[in-house]
Enzyme design. Structure first.
Site, PDB file in Angstrom:
ATOM      1  N   CYS A   1       0.642   8.102   2.849  1.00  0.00           N
ATOM      2  CA  CYS A   1      -0.401   9.102   2.579  1.00  0.00           C
ATOM      3  C   CYS A   1      -1.744   8.532   3.045  1.00  0.00           C
ATOM      4  CB  CYS A   1      -0.432   9.504   1.111  1.00  0.00           C
ATOM      5  SG  CYS A   1      -0.601   8.143  -0.057  1.00  0.00           S
TER       6      CYS A   1
ATOM      7  N   LYS B   1       9.774  13.357  -3.614  1.00  0.00           N
ATOM      8  CA  LYS B   1      10.692  13.307  -2.480  1.00  0.00           C
ATOM      9  C   LYS B   1      12.133  13.140  -2.964  1.00  0.00           C
ATOM     10  CE  LYS B   1       7.024  11.442   0.382  1.00  0.00           C
ATOM     11  NZ  LYS B   1       6.058  11.453  -0.758  1.00  0.00           N
TER      12      LYS B   1
ATOM     13  N   ASP C   1      13.527  -5.045  -6.274  1.00  0.00           N
ATOM     14  CA  ASP C   1      12.763  -5.383  -5.086  1.00  0.00           C
ATOM     15  C   ASP C   1      13.517  -4.881  -3.863  1.00  0.00           C
ATOM     16  OD1 ASP C   1      12.032  -7.329  -2.734  1.00  0.00           O
ATOM     17  OD2 ASP C   1      10.457  -7.594  -4.218  1.00  0.00           O
TER      18      ASP C   1
END
Length: 294
Positions: A245, A130, A175
């Protein structure tokens, strides 16, 4: 064999006939698709490179990607190592279609009538499919920050980004909470969240082995934490592309509802891709707009 709870849950959400069709497709060979690097090669030249292996265009990415009729040995291909194309799962390329919608909306709202100089965050970016697609859709004045918290995966991401050959991208390994300090900095955030991986069952045996209803709920909670931590970095009126996904409603529709309700956003679109119905792996994507003043 897939977990019985997974199949039962799929039956409950989609109905027996449709669920059985999707489960049967999970035993079939996965599709292979490639996406061109427009900075290095034309789509026509890439088709000529693959010759008789070049198949149908990917419907939602027809101007940049196509299926192959069989899987070649990519590691023996100099153009692969040169970053002239990316081997990307077709369903996940729908992010590019959503990003084009975002660009059109931002251009319409802009006084200059364009969408140049965007600041985009790809929060869970490895291995880079992506990220490289977003780079193909961005102008040189824009900035893309591609983040991956796991250091080993961040290394793979950096290698793929370097191979793509763009300079308007920074790879980080932080993070998600670290981005919260950049309040209102990004026009667009893409969060392809870590998930239970149901859509990858025919390609990843480990995803099958690790699946459980408890893990699904754990993933859904983790996704909410990631989104909440990074949400302040998205400018009011900015856009979020959220994807997984996986198939289940806990990580998909219910999390989209949670984003809209708790974080403050309008859902503009959401779509599932299912093997046996779409030519690709299982995938879910949603487009949301952050409310002004949030």
């Amino acid at each position: 064999m897939f977990p019985a709870d997974f199949i039962n849950d799929l039956h409950d959400s989609l109905g027996t006939e449709r669920a059985d069709r999707i489960v049967a497709a999970l035993f079939a060979e996965p599709e292979v698709s490639v996406r061109v690097n427009p900075f290095k090669l034309s789509l026509k030249a890439l088709r000529e490179h693959f010759g008789p292996l070049a198949g149908d265009p990917v419907p939602w990415a027809a101007d940049e990607a196509f299926y192959l009729t069989e899987r070649p040995s990519f590691t023996l291909d100099p153009l692969f190592h040169a970053g002239a194309y990316y081997v990307q799962e077709a369903s996940s390329m729908y992010v590019g279609a959503l990003f084009e919608r975002v660009k059109a909306a931002l251009a319409e709202a802009s006084a200059s009538g364009g969408a140049a100089g965007l600041r985009v965050l790809d929060l869970c970016a490895a291995p880079g499919g992506k990220t490289t697609q977003l780079l193909s859709h961005l102008d040189a004045a824009s900035l893309l920050v591609a983040n991956e918290i796991v250091p080993t995966r961040a290394t793979v991401l950096a290698e793929n980004v370097a191979r793509w050959g763009c300079s308007n991208v920074a790879v980080t390994s932080s993070d998600p909470a670290a981005f919260g300090a950049l309040r209102g900095f990004f026009d667009v955030a893409v969060v392809d969240a870590p998930c239970s991986g149901e859509g990858m069952f025919r390609k990843d045996e480990r995803a099958v082995a690790e699946w459980s209803r408890d893990n699904v709920r754990l993933c859904a909670a983790r996704q909410r934490r990631i989104l909440a931590d990074a949400w302040p970095a998205l400018t009011p009126g900015g856009y979020l592309i959220y994807s997984t996904c996986t198939f289940n409603r806990f990580e998909d529709e219910e999390n989209v509802d949670w984003i809209a309700r708790e974080l403050g956003a309008e859902c503009l679109d959401q779509r599932h891709f299912y093997p046996g119905e779409d030519r690709g792996e299982g995938f879910f994507a949603a487009l949301l707009r952050k409310e002004d003043g949030r």
